[in-house]
Design an enzyme around this catalytic site. Sequence first.
Site, PDB file in Angstrom:
ATOM      1  N   PHE A 137       9.088  -7.330   1.379  1.00 23.43           N
ATOM      2  CA  PHE A 137       8.450  -7.513   2.695  1.00 23.43           C
ATOM      3  C   PHE A 137       6.950  -7.415   2.521  1.00 23.43           C
ATOM      4  O   PHE A 137       6.448  -6.454   1.932  1.00 23.43           O
ATOM      5  CB  PHE A 137       8.930  -6.453   3.699  1.00 23.43           C
ATOM      6  CG  PHE A 137       8.316  -6.655   5.062  1.00 23.43           C
ATOM      7  CD1 PHE A 137       8.830  -7.616   5.931  1.00 23.43           C
ATOM      8  CD2 PHE A 137       7.213  -5.921   5.470  1.00 23.43           C
ATOM      9  CE1 PHE A 137       8.253  -7.831   7.174  1.00 23.43           C
ATOM     10  CE2 PHE A 137       6.628  -6.124   6.721  1.00 23.43           C
ATOM     11  CZ  PHE A 137       7.155  -7.085   7.567  1.00 23.43           C
ATOM     12  N   ASP A 238       1.983  -4.487  -4.222  1.00 20.48           N
ATOM     13  CA  ASP A 238       1.858  -4.253  -2.780  1.00 20.48           C
ATOM     14  C   ASP A 238       2.230  -2.793  -2.516  1.00 20.48           C
ATOM     15  O   ASP A 238       3.406  -2.438  -2.446  1.00 20.48           O
ATOM     16  CB  ASP A 238       2.759  -5.216  -1.997  1.00 20.48           C
ATOM     17  CG  ASP A 238       2.547  -5.082  -0.495  1.00 20.48           C
ATOM     18  OD1 ASP A 238       1.898  -4.105  -0.074  1.00 20.48           O
ATOM     19  OD2 ASP A 238       3.050  -5.948   0.255  1.00 20.48           O
ATOM     20  N   LYS A 267      -1.321   1.300   5.924  1.00 21.91           N
ATOM     21  CA  LYS A 267      -0.512   2.416   6.418  1.00 21.91           C
ATOM     22  C   LYS A 267      -1.123   3.801   6.168  1.00 21.91           C
ATOM     23  O   LYS A 267      -2.015   4.232   6.886  1.00 21.91           O
ATOM     24  CB  LYS A 267       0.885   2.315   5.801  1.00 21.91           C
ATOM     25  CG  LYS A 267       1.684   1.112   6.365  1.00 21.91           C
ATOM     26  CD  LYS A 267       3.104   1.139   5.900  1.00 21.91           C
ATOM     27  CE  LYS A 267       3.925  -0.049   6.335  1.00 21.91           C
ATOM     28  NZ  LYS A 267       4.441   0.015   7.689  1.00 21.91           N
TER      29      LYS A 267
END
Length: 426
Positions: A137, A238, A267
Amino acid sequence: MTNIELSNRRSDAISRGVGVTTQVYAERAENAEIWDVEGRRYIDFAAGIAVVNTGHRHPKVIAAVKDQLDRFTHTCHQVVPYENYVRLAERLNNAVPGNFKKKTIFVTTGAEAVENAIKIARAATNRSAIIAFSGGFHGRTFMGMSLTGKVVPYKVGFGAMLPDVYHAPFPVELHGYSVEDSLAVLDKLFKADVDPNRVAAFIVEPVQGEGGFYEVPKAFMLKLREIADQHGILLVADEVQTGFARTGKLFAMEHYSVVADITTMAKGLGGGFPIAAVTGRADLMDSPGPGGLGGTYGGNPIGVAASNAVLDVIEEEGLSERAAALGARLKQRLQSLTDAVPQIASVRGPGFMNAVEFNIPGSKTPNAQFTNKVREKALEKGLILLTCGVYGNVIRFLAPLTIQDEIFAEALDILEYTLRECAKEA
Ligand SMILES: Cc1ncc(COP(=O)(O)O)c(C=O)c1O
């Protein structure tokens, strides 16, 4: 104001495309607890999806933000730059794995970090093809969505994906895909679909997040680096979900003996304020021309102030070590339940990036129904859990790493009670 009233207003006013997993409307939050508009208290094992690793409203983060609010909130770094942006870039250049000179840019979301990492990789290599992995994702923008290896719900209805993006299978032994199987398909991809000399980058999450909390096996990461070096392909890690102490290290790539050329972050970096970053080899990061990178809000002073405080807190409070200790306790508790809860197929994850996967007992069939029941029942008992996984049969645990011992113990008791009850009712 009740949750149900707000829920009705919400569905009337907001696109259903923005899905929500609870009907709990937040009133306030502190460290690992959230209180809703009806005064009910919850233990937060979602942390805004791995964002508040340092807890809701960490006093140091809030103090840094208040101080910044009193000075200036926005000048646009591309117009009138400021010191704390430079300082945060210097800190990330030092902290991100890789014994080479690095440079950094700041953007606003994880998807935007991914977009920019790909732009930089393309500019640096003069190649356009990108290889991502099934189950991965990388966000909801067009490149993020194209790289994402999960169709439902992320790609449905959105038409053709961007060209020159390919997917190789992510090795998950539990689902019958070994490292060798994945490498064999990658080799086929190079033979059938794309010349490796046209590939700009591999992009991989060291631990898949939305895809189900599967770690990249060490042998696979080693081989990816080897193939990348052989063909002049860049390796993009990532770390949007894995970063900032979550896996027991500041970055998950520290668990491997190889390093990425470019790293994406978001995040946990901002501790609850929107900021994202791309850090990479200086020569690569300088490939795009002036003005090719950036954005109005990229590296907004508030997000930057919060991030500098987050890095201090992680270090001062030993949050990487705490992640490892909390995760070990959680996994031990879950493993002690495998007899009572035969749906448990796997308990896993580094540090406090843990997951439990459920199958139909005695089979290899994913059990999304049981997974949802556990999530719902835990919520009724005051514990917020998140699911994930290509088959929706995984519960992921992402509590703030600053969670107090007694609240953590309470959460584990709720979890055990919920699992036992759900197994009895199944
Ligand atoms: C690994 C990874 N990359 C990218 C993203 C996208 O980040 P954002 O939602 O901030 O755009 C996410 C979000 O969950 C993620 O987990």
